[in-house]
Design a protein around this motif. Structure first.
Motif, PDB file in Angstrom:
ATOM      1  N   LEU A 276       0.786  -1.380   0.140  1.00  0.00           N
ATOM      2  CA  LEU A 276       0.155  -0.179  -0.161  1.00  0.00           C
ATOM      3  C   LEU A 276       0.710   1.364   0.069  1.00  0.00           C
ATOM      4  CD1 LEU A 276      -2.814  -1.092   2.415  1.00  0.00           C
ATOM      5  CD2 LEU A 276      -3.137  -0.262   0.237  1.00  0.00           C
ATOM      6  N   VAL A 277       2.090   1.148   0.370  1.00  0.00           N
ATOM      7  CA  VAL A 277       2.846   2.264   0.340  1.00  0.00           C
ATOM      8  C   VAL A 277       3.140   3.084  -1.067  1.00  0.00           C
ATOM      9  CG1 VAL A 277       5.056   3.322   1.019  1.00  0.00           C
ATOM     10  CG2 VAL A 277       4.158   1.911   2.840  1.00  0.00           C
ATOM     11  N   PRO A 278       3.747   1.976  -1.930  1.00  0.00           N
ATOM     12  CA  PRO A 278       3.696   2.797  -3.536  1.00  0.00           C
ATOM     13  C   PRO A 278       2.548   3.125  -3.885  1.00  0.00           C
ATOM     14  CG  PRO A 278       4.184   0.274  -3.182  1.00  0.00           C
ATOM     15  CD  PRO A 278       4.015   0.652  -1.896  1.00  0.00           C
ATOM     16  N   VAL A 279       1.238   2.152  -3.624  1.00  0.00           N
ATOM     17  CA  VAL A 279       0.028   2.677  -4.061  1.00  0.00           C
ATOM     18  C   VAL A 279      -0.311   4.209  -3.771  1.00  0.00           C
ATOM     19  CG1 VAL A 279      -2.394   2.196  -3.634  1.00  0.00           C
ATOM     20  CG2 VAL A 279      -0.779   0.427  -4.267  1.00  0.00           C
ATOM     21  N   LEU A 280      -0.145   4.489  -2.412  1.00  0.00           N
ATOM     22  CA  LEU A 280      -0.547   5.883  -1.880  1.00  0.00           C
ATOM     23  C   LEU A 280       0.283   6.860  -2.459  1.00  0.00           C
ATOM     24  CD1 LEU A 280      -0.925   5.028   1.901  1.00  0.00           C
ATOM     25  CD2 LEU A 280      -2.570   6.156   0.275  1.00  0.00           C
ATOM     26  N   VAL A 281       1.768   6.496  -2.677  1.00  0.00           N
ATOM     27  CA  VAL A 281       2.582   7.492  -3.504  1.00  0.00           C
ATOM     28  C   VAL A 281       2.145   7.589  -5.054  1.00  0.00           C
ATOM     29  CG1 VAL A 281       5.050   7.790  -4.233  1.00  0.00           C
ATOM     30  CG2 VAL A 281       4.600   6.914  -1.907  1.00  0.00           C
ATOM     31  N   GLY A 282       1.853   6.879  -5.472  1.00  0.00           N
ATOM     32  CA  GLY A 282       1.491   6.616  -6.982  1.00  0.00           C
ATOM     33  C   GLY A 282       0.155   7.309  -7.178  1.00  0.00           C
ATOM     34  N   ILE A 283      -0.862   7.291  -6.313  1.00  0.00           N
ATOM     35  CA  ILE A 283      -1.896   7.732  -6.551  1.00  0.00           C
ATOM     36  C   ILE A 283      -2.074   9.425  -6.090  1.00  0.00           C
ATOM     37  CG2 ILE A 283      -3.563   5.934  -6.597  1.00  0.00           C
ATOM     38  CD1 ILE A 283      -4.281   6.242  -3.753  1.00  0.00           C
ATOM     39  N   TRP A 284      -0.940   9.383  -5.167  1.00  0.00           N
ATOM     40  CA  TRP A 284      -0.774  11.021  -4.860  1.00  0.00           C
ATOM     41  C   TRP A 284      -0.178  11.915  -5.813  1.00  0.00           C
ATOM     42  CZ3 TRP A 284      -2.670  13.676  -0.678  1.00  0.00           C
ATOM     43  CH2 TRP A 284      -1.917  14.952  -0.537  1.00  0.00           C
ATOM     44  N   LEU A 285       0.404  11.122  -6.918  1.00  0.00           N
ATOM     45  CA  LEU A 285       1.073  11.752  -7.720  1.00  0.00           C
ATOM     46  C   LEU A 285       0.305  12.025  -9.113  1.00  0.00           C
ATOM     47  CD1 LEU A 285       4.813  10.384  -7.004  1.00  0.00           C
ATOM     48  CD2 LEU A 285       3.899  12.616  -6.539  1.00  0.00           C
ATOM     49  N   ILE A 286      -0.718  11.268  -9.224  1.00  0.00           N
ATOM     50  CA  ILE A 286      -1.695  11.235 -10.534  1.00  0.00           C
ATOM     51  C   ILE A 286      -2.132  12.482 -10.695  1.00  0.00           C
ATOM     52  CG2 ILE A 286      -2.107   9.028 -10.228  1.00  0.00           C
ATOM     53  CD1 ILE A 286      -5.081   9.437  -9.621  1.00  0.00           C
ATOM     54  N   THR A 287      -2.377  12.965 -11.990  1.00  0.00           N
ATOM     55  CA  THR A 287      -2.982  14.091 -12.205  1.00  0.00           C
ATOM     56  C   THR A 287      -4.760  14.049 -12.341  1.00  0.00           C
ATOM     57  OG1 THR A 287      -1.278  14.908 -13.853  1.00  0.00           O
ATOM     58  CG2 THR A 287      -3.560  15.738 -14.127  1.00  0.00           C
ATOM     59  N   GLU A 288      -5.043  14.840 -11.567  1.00  0.00           N
ATOM     60  CA  GLU A 288      -6.730  14.828 -11.240  1.00  0.00           C
ATOM     61  C   GLU A 288      -7.501  14.635 -12.564  1.00  0.00           C
ATOM     62  OE1 GLU A 288      -9.961  13.851 -10.481  1.00  0.00           O
ATOM     63  OE2 GLU A 288      -8.858  14.269  -8.711  1.00  0.00           O
ATOM     64  N   PRO A 289      -8.106  13.642 -13.043  1.00  0.00           N
ATOM     65  CA  PRO A 289      -8.910  13.342 -14.081  1.00  0.00           C
ATOM     66  C   PRO A 289     -10.168  13.983 -14.203  1.00  0.00           C
ATOM     67  CG  PRO A 289      -9.183  11.462 -13.103  1.00  0.00           C
ATOM     68  CD  PRO A 289      -8.077  12.056 -12.337  1.00  0.00           C
ATOM     69  N   VAL A 290     -10.689  14.635 -13.268  1.00  0.00           N
ATOM     70  CA  VAL A 290     -11.862  15.474 -13.218  1.00  0.00           C
ATOM     71  C   VAL A 290     -11.592  16.955 -12.919  1.00  0.00           C
ATOM     72  CG1 VAL A 290     -14.065  15.501 -11.950  1.00  0.00           C
ATOM     73  CG2 VAL A 290     -13.155  13.104 -12.255  1.00  0.00           C
ATOM     74  N   GLU A 291     -12.462  17.482 -13.658  1.00  0.00           N
ATOM     75  CA  GLU A 291     -12.564  18.932 -13.463  1.00  0.00           C
ATOM     76  C   GLU A 291     -13.499  19.347 -12.091  1.00  0.00           C
ATOM     77  OE1 GLU A 291     -13.627  23.269 -15.643  1.00  0.00           O
ATOM     78  OE2 GLU A 291     -13.702  21.271 -16.859  1.00  0.00           O
ATOM     79  N   VAL A 292     -12.723  19.650 -11.229  1.00  0.00           N
ATOM     80  CA  VAL A 292     -13.280  19.863  -9.957  1.00  0.00           C
ATOM     81  C   VAL A 292     -13.864  21.434  -9.832  1.00  0.00           C
ATOM     82  CG1 VAL A 292     -13.384  20.370  -7.265  1.00  0.00           C
ATOM     83  CG2 VAL A 292     -11.943  18.411  -8.683  1.00  0.00           C
ATOM     84  N   LYS A 293     -15.422  21.234  -9.812  1.00  0.00           N
ATOM     85  CA  LYS A 293     -16.052  22.711  -9.805  1.00  0.00           C
ATOM     86  C   LYS A 293     -15.972  23.411  -8.531  1.00  0.00           C
ATOM     87  CE  LYS A 293     -19.186  21.494 -13.591  1.00  0.00           C
ATOM     88  NZ  LYS A 293     -20.336  21.100 -14.188  1.00  0.00           N
ATOM     89  N   PRO A 294     -15.406  24.666  -8.377  1.00  0.00           N
ATOM     90  CA  PRO A 294     -15.504  25.411  -6.926  1.00  0.00           C
ATOM     91  C   PRO A 294     -17.094  25.576  -6.587  1.00  0.00           C
ATOM     92  CG  PRO A 294     -14.229  26.409  -8.510  1.00  0.00           C
ATOM     93  CD  PRO A 294     -14.870  25.331  -9.204  1.00  0.00           C
ATOM     94  N   GLY A 295     -17.188  25.268  -5.190  1.00  0.00           N
ATOM     95  CA  GLY A 295     -18.413  25.369  -4.576  1.00  0.00           C
ATOM     96  C   GLY A 295     -19.469  24.181  -4.754  1.00  0.00           C
ATOM     97  N   ALA A 296     -18.962  23.104  -5.331  1.00  0.00           N
ATOM     98  CA  ALA A 296     -19.896  21.951  -5.728  1.00  0.00           C
ATOM     99  C   ALA A 296     -20.315  21.547  -4.213  1.00  0.00           C
ATOM    100  CB  ALA A 296     -19.301  20.981  -6.479  1.00  0.00           C
ATOM    101  N   ARG A 297     -21.435  20.734  -4.001  1.00  0.00           N
ATOM    102  CA  ARG A 297     -21.860  20.266  -2.600  1.00  0.00           C
ATOM    103  C   ARG A 297     -21.820  18.901  -2.535  1.00  0.00           C
ATOM    104  NH1 ARG A 297     -27.630  22.725  -1.160  1.00  0.00           N
ATOM    105  NH2 ARG A 297     -27.079  21.688   0.679  1.00  0.00           N
TER     106      ARG A 297
END
Length: 409
Positions: free
Chosen positions: A182-203
């Motif tokens: 799980l250690v390299p898994v956490l490092v790997g997903i921490w470094l990925i580019t976010e594939p979703v465009e996060v909209k500010p203010g979304a609930r």
């Protein structure tokens, strides 16, 4: 190289992100089934029986259902990466609880945490694998996500069984190795580019569960098949190690883990191989194969035959893989686009209810009737459910053909 040109750093980063998501999916799901072949050891050391084993196993499904409902839509709002990190951290917490586990209640906490990790990854990791796939892999991305999911579930009992049989500290080493993975898994997903465009203010909101009227016919057929397939998968995982040990007299954690792994891996291979088959035809075949598989399991239970149990695991895995994946495809195709997420979540909740309630029932029955009798009764009930789904699907297909063949006026 790509088309004779060197791969750009951006392309390489994209491939790394995709691989990281796939590996995270497989490792997190692997952790959820690690305890399966170890329950016989826990029961001996802590002094509990089959009923408690099945309750511990069912609590995992409760965690999955809670995660599907509470976190089901969150990755669309805050992004895939935060949910992937959260799911991996739940997996870390589960492994730590199992390493330090003493009383039964601690095992139950570990299973709840494991269920939460699986429930988060069922949605967020599947979406992330598909979204992060390089252009040349887009068509195969759903199959790769399936392989990571079900393949990870199958590798868990196989690895834990082998370690318990041939390595020291059987109740600690599998989870220590899980933490290392799980250690390299956490490092790997921490470094990925976010594939979703996060909209500010979304609930953030809880995932609603419902089925629109126009989808209910398809949903009923598909969910009955999913319920039957997951009931087999859940009970096989929770009870088979005890049956192998107590009824067959095979005191081998490696064998118990391998037999359970066969079911999951057969399902994974079938879902990948059958992705191009027509949905309704494959759903009919899946239900029919699931009926046949439960009958083989009944023979194995009555004859105390390991060979029949393994054969039944293979056949049930094929039937479950086809019926579940094609049932999901039918439900998704019939659902309105703006309500697809809630219908899909409802379908998954039905499937995971099948892991929890029936297995507890069988555990209680086993304490009164014995493992063999309760197993036979349970598999007969599952065969009836699969047969019902088969008949309903065949009727629906026949009606559809009559409608297509009817002359237009």
């Amino acid at each position: 190289m790509r088309n004779g040109h060197p791969r750009s750093p951006r392309d390489a980063a994209g491939v790394r992100a995709f691989v990281s998501a796939v590996c995270a999916f497989a490792v997190v799901m692997l952790g959820t089934t690690l305890p399966t072949p170890l329950y016989a050891i826990y029961s001996g050391e802590l002094g509990f029986g089959v009923t408690t084993t099945t309750v511990i196993f069912a609590i995992y499904a409760a965690g999955v259902i809670a995660a599907l409902i509470i976190f089901g839509r969150w990755s669309d709002v805050v992004g895939r990466r935060p949910l992937l990190v959260a799911g991996a951290l739940f997996s870390v917490a589960s492994a730590i609880v199992f390493i330090t586990a003493g009383p039964v209640w601690q095992l139950m906490i570990g299973r709840v945490l494991s269920g939460l990790s699986a429930g988060i990854y069922a949605g967020a990791a599947t979406a992330a694998v598909i979204e992060l796939a390089p252009p040349g892999w887009r068509q195969r991305a759903p199959a790769i996500a399936t392989a990571a999911n079900i393949g990870g579930l199958g590798l868990g009992p196989l690895i834990a069984g082998l370690l318990a049989q041939f390595a020291p500290a059987p109740l600690h080493l599998p989870f220590a190795i899980d933490l290392v993975l799980l250690v390299p898994v956490l490092v790997g997903i921490w470094l990925i580019t976010e594939p979703v465009e996060v909209k500010p203010g979304a609930r953030l909101s809880v995932q609603r569960l419902s089925v629109p009227p126009e989808v209910r016919g398809v949903f009923l057929r598909a969910s009955i098949a999913a319920f039957a397939g997951f009931a087999v998968m859940g009970t096989f995982t929770g009870v088979t190690p005890s049956f192998i040990s107590h009824i067959l007299g095979i005191d081998s954690h490696a064998v118990a883990g391998a037999v359970v792994a066969v079911l999951f891996l057969s399902s994974a291979v079938t879902q990948i191989a059958g992705r191009g088959y027509p949905t309704e035809r494959a759903l009919v075949a899946g239900c029919a194969i699931l009926v046949a598989g439960t009958l083989v399991l009944i023979v194995g239970l009555l004859a105390s035959s390991l060979a029949a149990l393994i054969t039944g695991a293979v056949v049930c895995g094929i039937g479950q893989g086809l019926s579940f994946s094609k049932g999901l495809a039918a439900v998704v195709a019939a659902s309105p686009a703006d309500r697809r997420a809630e219908v899909t979540s409802t379908y998954f909740v039905v499937a995971y209810v099948a892991i929890s309630i029936p297995i507890v029932g069988e555990g209680i029955a086993a304490s009164h009737w014995g493992l063999r009798t309760s197993g036979v009764v349970f598999n007969v009930a599952v065969a009836v459910l699969a047969l019902l789904a088969l008949v309903l699907t065949m009727v629906a297909v026949a009606r559809s053909r009559r409608t297509d063949d009817a002359p237009s006026t």
